[in-house]
Design a protein around this motif. Structure first.
Motif, PDB file in Angstrom:
ATOM      1  N   TYR A  86      32.134  27.785  42.109  1.00  0.00           N
ATOM      2  CA  TYR A  86      33.198  28.345  41.290  1.00  0.00           C
ATOM      3  C   TYR A  86      34.495  27.557  41.485  1.00  0.00           C
ATOM      4  N   GLU A  87      34.979  26.955  40.419  1.00  0.00           N
ATOM      5  CA  GLU A  87      36.255  26.262  40.458  1.00  0.00           C
ATOM      6  C   GLU A  87      37.009  26.595  39.180  1.00  0.00           C
ATOM      7  N   SER A  88      38.192  27.151  39.341  1.00  0.00           N
ATOM      8  CA  SER A  88      39.022  27.465  38.188  1.00  0.00           C
ATOM      9  C   SER A  88      40.470  27.257  38.570  1.00  0.00           C
ATOM     10  N   LYS A  89      41.175  26.480  37.763  1.00  0.00           N
ATOM     11  CA  LYS A  89      42.573  26.205  38.046  1.00  0.00           C
ATOM     12  C   LYS A  89      43.476  27.285  37.475  1.00  0.00           C
ATOM     13  N   GLU A  90      42.923  28.208  36.711  1.00  0.00           N
ATOM     14  CA  GLU A  90      43.717  29.231  36.053  1.00  0.00           C
ATOM     15  C   GLU A  90      43.934  30.479  36.914  1.00  0.00           C
ATOM     16  N   THR A  91      43.146  30.655  37.948  1.00  0.00           N
ATOM     17  CA  THR A  91      43.280  31.854  38.766  1.00  0.00           C
ATOM     18  C   THR A  91      44.300  31.634  39.869  1.00  0.00           C
ATOM     19  N   ALA A  92      44.852  32.728  40.346  1.00  0.00           N
ATOM     20  CA  ALA A  92      45.808  32.659  41.440  1.00  0.00           C
ATOM     21  C   ALA A  92      45.100  32.183  42.698  1.00  0.00           C
ATOM     22  N   LEU A  93      45.831  31.567  43.564  1.00  0.00           N
ATOM     23  CA  LEU A  93      45.253  31.008  44.784  1.00  0.00           C
ATOM     24  C   LEU A  93      44.544  32.080  45.611  1.00  0.00           C
ATOM     25  N   GLN A  94      45.172  33.247  45.763  1.00  0.00           N
ATOM     26  CA  GLN A  94      44.557  34.340  46.534  1.00  0.00           C
ATOM     27  C   GLN A  94      43.220  34.744  45.925  1.00  0.00           C
ATOM     28  N   LYS A  95      43.189  34.890  44.609  1.00  0.00           N
ATOM     29  CA  LYS A  95      41.960  35.287  43.924  1.00  0.00           C
ATOM     30  C   LYS A  95      40.892  34.205  44.080  1.00  0.00           C
ATOM     31  N   GLN A  96      41.310  32.956  43.988  1.00  0.00           N
ATOM     32  CA  GLN A  96      40.363  31.850  44.136  1.00  0.00           C
ATOM     33  C   GLN A  96      39.768  31.829  45.546  1.00  0.00           C
ATOM     34  N   VAL A  97      40.594  32.060  46.537  1.00  0.00           N
ATOM     35  CA  VAL A  97      40.116  32.097  47.920  1.00  0.00           C
ATOM     36  C   VAL A  97      39.105  33.231  48.093  1.00  0.00           C
ATOM     37  N   GLU A  98      39.412  34.395  47.521  1.00  0.00           N
ATOM     38  CA  GLU A  98      38.510  35.541  47.608  1.00  0.00           C
ATOM     39  C   GLU A  98      37.176  35.247  46.913  1.00  0.00           C
ATOM     40  N   LEU A  99      37.249  34.646  45.737  1.00  0.00           N
ATOM     41  CA  LEU A  99      36.019  34.331  45.009  1.00  0.00           C
ATOM     42  C   LEU A  99      35.175  33.300  45.760  1.00  0.00           C
ATOM     43  N   ASN A 100      35.823  32.278  46.284  1.00  0.00           N
ATOM     44  CA  ASN A 100      35.086  31.278  47.064  1.00  0.00           C
ATOM     45  C   ASN A 100      34.462  31.898  48.305  1.00  0.00           C
ATOM     46  N   ASP A 101      35.184  32.809  48.928  1.00  0.00           N
ATOM     47  CA  ASP A 101      34.659  33.502  50.098  1.00  0.00           C
ATOM     48  C   ASP A 101      33.426  34.328  49.718  1.00  0.00           C
ATOM     49  N   SER A 102      33.499  35.003  48.580  1.00  0.00           N
ATOM     50  CA  SER A 102      32.360  35.799  48.120  1.00  0.00           C
ATOM     51  C   SER A 102      31.151  34.911  47.828  1.00  0.00           C
ATOM     52  N   VAL A 103      31.406  33.783  47.187  1.00  0.00           N
ATOM     53  CA  VAL A 103      30.313  32.849  46.890  1.00  0.00           C
ATOM     54  C   VAL A 103      29.684  32.358  48.190  1.00  0.00           C
ATOM     55  N   ASN A 104      30.516  32.052  49.170  1.00  0.00           N
ATOM     56  CA  ASN A 104      29.994  31.599  50.468  1.00  0.00           C
ATOM     57  C   ASN A 104      29.188  32.697  51.158  1.00  0.00           C
ATOM     58  N   TRP A 105      29.679  33.945  51.056  1.00  0.00           N
ATOM     59  CA  TRP A 105      28.931  35.057  51.656  1.00  0.00           C
ATOM     60  C   TRP A 105      27.582  35.228  50.968  1.00  0.00           C
ATOM     61  N   VAL A 106      27.575  35.166  49.653  1.00  0.00           N
ATOM     62  CA  VAL A 106      26.308  35.304  48.917  1.00  0.00           C
ATOM     63  C   VAL A 106      25.353  34.186  49.325  1.00  0.00           C
ATOM     64  N   ALA A 107      25.855  32.969  49.447  1.00  0.00           N
ATOM     65  CA  ALA A 107      25.007  31.846  49.865  1.00  0.00           C
ATOM     66  C   ALA A 107      24.425  32.084  51.258  1.00  0.00           C
ATOM     67  N   LYS A 108      25.243  32.605  52.173  1.00  0.00           N
ATOM     68  CA  LYS A 108      24.755  32.890  53.537  1.00  0.00           C
ATOM     69  C   LYS A 108      23.709  34.006  53.510  1.00  0.00           C
ATOM     70  N   ILE A 109      23.967  35.014  52.686  1.00  0.00           N
ATOM     71  CA  ILE A 109      23.020  36.133  52.591  1.00  0.00           C
ATOM     72  C   ILE A 109      21.700  35.645  52.001  1.00  0.00           C
ATOM     73  N   ILE A 110      21.767  34.828  50.955  1.00  0.00           N
ATOM     74  CA  ILE A 110      20.553  34.278  50.336  1.00  0.00           C
ATOM     75  C   ILE A 110      19.791  33.443  51.351  1.00  0.00           C
ATOM     76  N   GLU A 111      20.517  32.687  52.158  1.00  0.00           N
ATOM     77  CA  GLU A 111      19.880  31.844  53.179  1.00  0.00           C
ATOM     78  C   GLU A 111      19.088  32.673  54.180  1.00  0.00           C
TER      79      GLU A 111
END
Length: 169
Positions: A86-111
């Motif tokens: 997930y990469e989007s330049k339109e979202t706020a930095l805080q929201k982007q950090v949260e989304l990236n964190d969620s994606v990383n958590w999902v990847a770890k859970i899938i692993e």
């Protein structure tokens, strides 16, 4: 079969082969090698390609088997998953950090999912194959694919909810 015909058949799903290999082997370099090996095997057997009903499904099965063999041979010991789709330049930095964190958590859970559930999640939710194709690739029946997918999604949902609500890892 000419080179052009081969490229017209194989190139549309080359990226799917890579993504499956990446999901299984985790390392980008290993996934690139696996993709190249599968494509070379297809090229070497180009005369037999016409015999297959679904060349894409056949190549995905080849990729799965090749990756499992690679993992069994213990050549890929120090692999780590890094997912930042997930990469989007339109979202706020805080929201982007949260989304990236969620994606990383999902990847770890899938692993951490059982191998079969991990494969089914990859093929259904990421590669967007239908249930019949997944069942054929994994040599399972449709019901088993649906049950495993449901269990995998439930596990992901519960662990992600726990993480977000309670900070439980």
């Amino acid at each position: 079969m000419t080179q052009t015909e081969f490229l017209n058949i194989v190139m549309p799903f080359k990226d799917k082969v890579f993504r499956l290999a990446k999901r299984l082997l985790i390392s980008t370099e290993e996934a690139e090698d696996a993709t190249q090996e599968v494509l070379m095997k297809l090229w070497n057997n180009k005369k037999k390609i016409a015999e297959y009903k679904n060349v894409e499904a056949f190549s995905m099965t080849m990729t799965k088997n090749f990756c499992f063999d690679k993992l069994k041979s213990k050549q890929a010991q120090n692999l780590k998953i890094v997912h930042s789709n997930y990469e989007s330049k339109e979202t706020a930095l805080q929201k982007q950090v949260e989304l990236n964190d969620s994606v990383n958590w999902v990847a770890k859970i899938i692993e951490d999912l059982p191998e079969q559930q991990r494969m089914i999640i990859q093929l259904r939710d990421i590669e967007e194959y239908d249930y019949d194709e997944i069942a054929k690739m994994l040599d399972m029946n449709n019901t088993a694919v649906r049950v495993n997918l449901s269990r995998a999604r439930k596990t992901i949902r519960e662990k992600l909810t726990n993480t977000h609500n309670y900070g439980i890892k």
